[in-house]
Design a protein around this motif. Sequence first.
Motif, PDB file in Angstrom:
ATOM      1  N   LEU A  90       0.214   7.549   2.890  1.00  0.00           N
ATOM      2  CA  LEU A  90       1.671   7.394   2.828  1.00  0.00           C
ATOM      3  C   LEU A  90       2.093   5.929   2.744  1.00  0.00           C
ATOM      4  O   LEU A  90       3.103   5.601   2.118  1.00  0.00           O
ATOM      5  CB  LEU A  90       2.319   8.051   4.052  1.00  0.00           C
ATOM      6  CG  LEU A  90       2.212   9.580   4.137  1.00  0.00           C
ATOM      7  CD1 LEU A  90       2.799  10.079   5.449  1.00  0.00           C
ATOM      8  CD2 LEU A  90       2.918  10.240   2.957  1.00  0.00           C
ATOM      9  N   SER A  91       1.311   5.053   3.367  1.00  0.00           N
ATOM     10  CA  SER A  91       1.655   3.628   3.365  1.00  0.00           C
ATOM     11  C   SER A  91       1.193   2.919   2.097  1.00  0.00           C
ATOM     12  O   SER A  91       1.549   1.764   1.861  1.00  0.00           O
ATOM     13  CB  SER A  91       1.032   2.939   4.584  1.00  0.00           C
ATOM     14  OG  SER A  91      -0.389   2.937   4.487  1.00  0.00           O
ATOM     15  N   GLY A  92       0.376   3.618   1.287  1.00  0.00           N
ATOM     16  CA  GLY A  92      -0.127   3.007   0.064  1.00  0.00           C
ATOM     17  C   GLY A  92      -1.431   2.265   0.254  1.00  0.00           C
ATOM     18  O   GLY A  92      -1.951   1.659  -0.690  1.00  0.00           O
ATOM     19  N   ASP A  93      -1.985   2.321   1.466  1.00  0.00           N
ATOM     20  CA  ASP A  93      -3.253   1.643   1.728  1.00  0.00           C
ATOM     21  C   ASP A  93      -4.426   2.416   1.130  1.00  0.00           C
ATOM     22  O   ASP A  93      -5.516   1.876   0.969  1.00  0.00           O
ATOM     23  CB  ASP A  93      -3.453   1.479   3.242  1.00  0.00           C
ATOM     24  CG  ASP A  93      -4.654   0.615   3.569  1.00  0.00           C
ATOM     25  OD1 ASP A  93      -4.755  -0.494   3.012  1.00  0.00           O
ATOM     26  OD2 ASP A  93      -5.509   1.051   4.371  1.00  0.00           O
ATOM     27  N   ALA A  94      -4.220   3.693   0.817  1.00  0.00           N
ATOM     28  CA  ALA A  94      -5.248   4.520   0.182  1.00  0.00           C
ATOM     29  C   ALA A  94      -4.611   5.319  -0.945  1.00  0.00           C
ATOM     30  O   ALA A  94      -3.443   5.717  -0.857  1.00  0.00           O
ATOM     31  CB  ALA A  94      -5.894   5.455   1.201  1.00  0.00           C
ATOM     32  N   ASP A  95      -5.383   5.545  -2.003  1.00  0.00           N
ATOM     33  CA  ASP A  95      -4.891   6.336  -3.129  1.00  0.00           C
ATOM     34  C   ASP A  95      -5.099   7.826  -2.892  1.00  0.00           C
ATOM     35  O   ASP A  95      -4.295   8.658  -3.312  1.00  0.00           O
ATOM     36  CB  ASP A  95      -5.618   5.922  -4.416  1.00  0.00           C
ATOM     37  CG  ASP A  95      -5.428   4.451  -4.727  1.00  0.00           C
ATOM     38  OD1 ASP A  95      -4.268   4.041  -4.911  1.00  0.00           O
ATOM     39  OD2 ASP A  95      -6.432   3.714  -4.771  1.00  0.00           O
ATOM     40  N   ILE A  96      -6.213   8.157  -2.221  1.00  0.00           N
ATOM     41  CA  ILE A  96      -6.560   9.550  -1.959  1.00  0.00           C
ATOM     42  C   ILE A  96      -6.986   9.683  -0.498  1.00  0.00           C
ATOM     43  O   ILE A  96      -7.684   8.820   0.034  1.00  0.00           O
ATOM     44  CB  ILE A  96      -7.716  10.022  -2.866  1.00  0.00           C
ATOM     45  CG1 ILE A  96      -7.312   9.931  -4.339  1.00  0.00           C
ATOM     46  CG2 ILE A  96      -8.131  11.450  -2.531  1.00  0.00           C
ATOM     47  CD1 ILE A  96      -8.440  10.242  -5.299  1.00  0.00           C
TER      48      ILE A  96
END
Length: 220
Positions: A90-96
């Motif tokens: 949700l924070s954009g730190d991971a794509d999947i």
Amino acid sequence: MKKILSVLLAVTLCTSICLTGCQKSDKSEKNSKDSNTEKELVDVKLNEVAHSIFYAPQYVAIEEGYFTKEGIRLECVTGFGADKTMTAVLSGDADIGFMGAEASVYAYQEGANDAVVNFAQLTQRAGNFLVARKEMPDFKWSDLKGKDILGGRAGGMPEMVFEYILKQNGLDPQKDMNIDQSIDFGSTAAAFSGGQGDFTVDFYKLLHPHLFIMLVYIHT
């Protein structure tokens, strides 16, 4: 004779130059292709809920270069809990995010602006173990009555699967035992090793080497 030698020498030089040119051209073309392949790789960051033998197919695919062949440069990190993995997505730190399907439901219910979509399945069973402090060869589910059990985070897949199994065996999770749901997924093994609880529900990779695995596998 001199003319013949001159012609042969000229032909030889021309041939050498052509071959060298071809080699340089081939090498240049190969480097260009390698460079293009490198440029075409898409960076993808995968956050997995836990690093476990149960996810072996994923690790094999990474080690064998399957993702690279598909144009993906995959970075795999461990979140140590579905809540933390979902936060990373949700924070954009991971794509999947690789986690239990329940996490996306919770995020949706909490009003996430960009709903997370479940799009693939890797496992079909819950890779959880019920762990005791001593060997219990004649274990019965009724042995859990009145005991303190570390179940993991409330609403987490390991804890929910455990409660499902208890109900299937005629036990009431709320009345027949005390299930501690205050300890997050990544800390239950350490808490159990430190003396908390009579039993704990955990993943294989999180188990302390001195703890005895009592139940081999919790099927669903």
